[in-house]
Scaffold this motif. Structure first.
Motif, PDB file in Angstrom:
ATOM      1  N   LEU A  89      54.460  42.330  27.882  1.00 15.92           N
ATOM      2  CA  LEU A  89      54.472  43.327  29.060  1.00 15.92           C
ATOM      3  C   LEU A  89      53.222  44.071  29.281  1.00 15.92           C
ATOM      4  CD1 LEU A  89      57.989  44.814  28.347  1.00 15.92           C
ATOM      5  CD2 LEU A  89      57.323  43.464  30.341  1.00 15.92           C
ATOM      6  N   HIS A  90      52.492  44.375  28.243  1.00 12.95           N
ATOM      7  CA  HIS A  90      51.160  45.487  28.190  1.00 12.95           C
ATOM      8  C   HIS A  90      49.792  44.489  27.812  1.00 12.95           C
ATOM      9  CE1 HIS A  90      54.148  48.281  28.354  1.00 12.95           C
ATOM     10  NE2 HIS A  90      54.619  48.127  27.383  1.00 12.95           N
ATOM     11  N   GLY A  91      50.075  43.252  27.502  1.00 14.88           N
ATOM     12  CA  GLY A  91      48.827  42.394  26.898  1.00 14.88           C
ATOM     13  C   GLY A  91      48.577  41.515  27.952  1.00 14.88           C
ATOM     14  N   THR A  92      47.191  40.901  27.876  1.00 11.61           N
ATOM     15  CA  THR A  92      46.601  40.134  28.831  1.00 11.61           C
ATOM     16  C   THR A  92      46.320  38.619  28.265  1.00 11.61           C
ATOM     17  OG1 THR A  92      44.512  41.032  28.343  1.00 11.61           O
ATOM     18  CG2 THR A  92      45.570  41.826  30.159  1.00 11.61           C
ATOM     19  N   ALA A  93      46.681  38.524  26.897  1.00 12.00           N
ATOM     20  CA  ALA A  93      46.436  37.299  26.455  1.00 12.00           C
ATOM     21  C   ALA A  93      47.442  35.925  27.091  1.00 12.00           C
ATOM     22  CB  ALA A  93      46.561  37.138  24.987  1.00 12.00           C
ATOM     23  N   SER A  94      48.790  36.505  27.341  1.00 11.71           N
ATOM     24  CA  SER A  94      49.298  35.644  28.222  1.00 11.71           C
ATOM     25  C   SER A  94      49.457  36.194  29.652  1.00 11.71           C
ATOM     26  CB  SER A  94      50.982  35.644  27.577  1.00 11.71           C
ATOM     27  OG  SER A  94      51.859  35.123  28.408  1.00 11.71           O
TER      28      SER A  94
ATOM     29  N   THR B  39      37.775  36.244  27.253  1.00 15.38           N
ATOM     30  CA  THR B  39      36.313  37.042  27.231  1.00 15.38           C
ATOM     31  C   THR B  39      36.559  38.300  26.436  1.00 15.38           C
ATOM     32  OG1 THR B  39      36.412  37.959  29.399  1.00 15.38           O
ATOM     33  CG2 THR B  39      35.122  35.876  28.948  1.00 15.38           C
ATOM     34  N   ASN B  40      37.890  38.901  26.391  1.00 14.88           N
ATOM     35  CA  ASN B  40      38.180  40.124  25.824  1.00 14.88           C
ATOM     36  C   ASN B  40      38.980  40.101  24.702  1.00 14.88           C
ATOM     37  OD1 ASN B  40      36.798  41.875  27.841  1.00 14.88           O
ATOM     38  ND2 ASN B  40      38.306  41.249  29.260  1.00 14.88           N
ATOM     39  N   HIS B  41      39.476  38.876  24.169  1.00 17.35           N
ATOM     40  CA  HIS B  41      40.278  38.620  23.186  1.00 17.35           C
ATOM     41  C   HIS B  41      39.567  37.640  22.114  1.00 17.35           C
ATOM     42  CE1 HIS B  41      43.414  40.040  25.543  1.00 17.35           C
ATOM     43  NE2 HIS B  41      43.994  40.654  24.608  1.00 17.35           N
ATOM     44  N   PRO B  42      38.342  38.202  21.580  1.00 16.46           N
ATOM     45  CA  PRO B  42      37.911  37.612  20.311  1.00 16.46           C
ATOM     46  C   PRO B  42      38.826  36.992  19.297  1.00 16.46           C
ATOM     47  CG  PRO B  42      37.143  39.637  20.301  1.00 16.46           C
ATOM     48  CD  PRO B  42      37.881  39.680  21.697  1.00 16.46           C
ATOM     49  N   ALA B  43      39.907  37.975  19.118  1.00 12.71           N
ATOM     50  CA  ALA B  43      40.844  37.381  17.970  1.00 12.71           C
ATOM     51  C   ALA B  43      41.695  36.150  18.256  1.00 12.71           C
ATOM     52  CB  ALA B  43      41.957  38.585  17.809  1.00 12.71           C
ATOM     53  N   SER B  44      41.614  35.691  19.609  1.00 12.01           N
ATOM     54  CA  SER B  44      42.386  34.427  20.125  1.00 12.01           C
ATOM     55  C   SER B  44      41.043  33.358  20.000  1.00 12.01           C
ATOM     56  CB  SER B  44      42.737  34.474  21.458  1.00 12.01           C
ATOM     57  OG  SER B  44      43.741  35.458  21.601  1.00 12.01           O
ATOM     58  N   VAL B  45      39.833  33.591  20.150  1.00  7.39           N
ATOM     59  CA  VAL B  45      38.776  32.785  20.246  1.00  7.39           C
ATOM     60  C   VAL B  45      38.405  32.468  18.900  1.00  7.39           C
ATOM     61  CG1 VAL B  45      36.324  32.431  21.002  1.00  7.39           C
ATOM     62  CG2 VAL B  45      37.965  33.280  22.675  1.00  7.39           C
ATOM     63  N   ARG B  46      38.192  33.218  17.956  1.00 14.27           N
ATOM     64  CA  ARG B  46      37.613  33.126  16.573  1.00 14.27           C
ATOM     65  C   ARG B  46      38.402  31.959  15.825  1.00 14.27           C
ATOM     66  NH1 ARG B  46      36.508  38.634  16.529  1.00 14.27           N
ATOM     67  NH2 ARG B  46      38.555  39.240  15.518  1.00 14.27           N
TER      68      ARG B  46
END
Length: 151
Positions: free
Chosen positions: A2-7, A103-110
């Motif tokens: 609801l508040h995030g942007t990863a999905s 680009t704003n979620h390095p925790a998903s990229v790393r």
């Protein structure tokens, strides 16, 4: 969600929708994993078809979701490593990660980088959520010889 942007989903899917998605993945013989911590589901990961057309039959797309209460514990990386292992055992040649707001979620990229994925590109402005445009990062890993040999 609801508040995030990863999905890029705007509304949480219903339980019935989640069951239907799970059953579709399992019916294809693809892995669907869950991680438990402190007696709770900490996250889940699965491999699904990248696209439905037959030429894409050697490639899958990964999805990894971690409960915010369990982020930063390495659970996503463990799920991803196991997922790659299971997909490799099934004979697939490529796995793709389509990372929303990457680009704003390095925790998903790393974790993907640590698992051997490389960046294939960025789709600028591919999503719109919470009043702003979001970029999607595309990453991939070759499996079982990738494109070096014919299937």
């Amino acid at each position: 969600m609801l508040h995030g942007t990863a999905s890029y989903e705007l509304d949480p899917p219903s339980e019935a929708e989640m069951v239907e998605r799970f059953e579709k993945i399992i019916a294809r013989g693809l892995p669907y994993l869950a991680a438990e911590s402190d007696g709770k589901i900490a996250g889940y990961a699965y491999a699904g078809p990248f696209r439905e057309r037959p030429a894409y039959r050697y490639i899958v797309e990964d999805s990894v979701y971690i409960d915010p209460a369990f982020k930063g514990r390495g659970i996503g990386r463990k799920l991803l490593d196991r997922l790659v292992e299971e997909v490799r055992a099934l004979g697939y040649r490529q796995m793709i990660a389509v990372i929303g707001d990457g680009t704003n979620h390095p925790a998903s990229v790393r974790p993907h980088e640590a698992a051997g994925f490389t960046r294939s590109g960025t789709i600028a402005g591919s999503g719109f959520k919470h009043g702003r445009w979001l970029d999607t990062v595309i990453m991939q890993i070759a499996l079982n010889g990738g494109t070096d040999t014919l299937p």
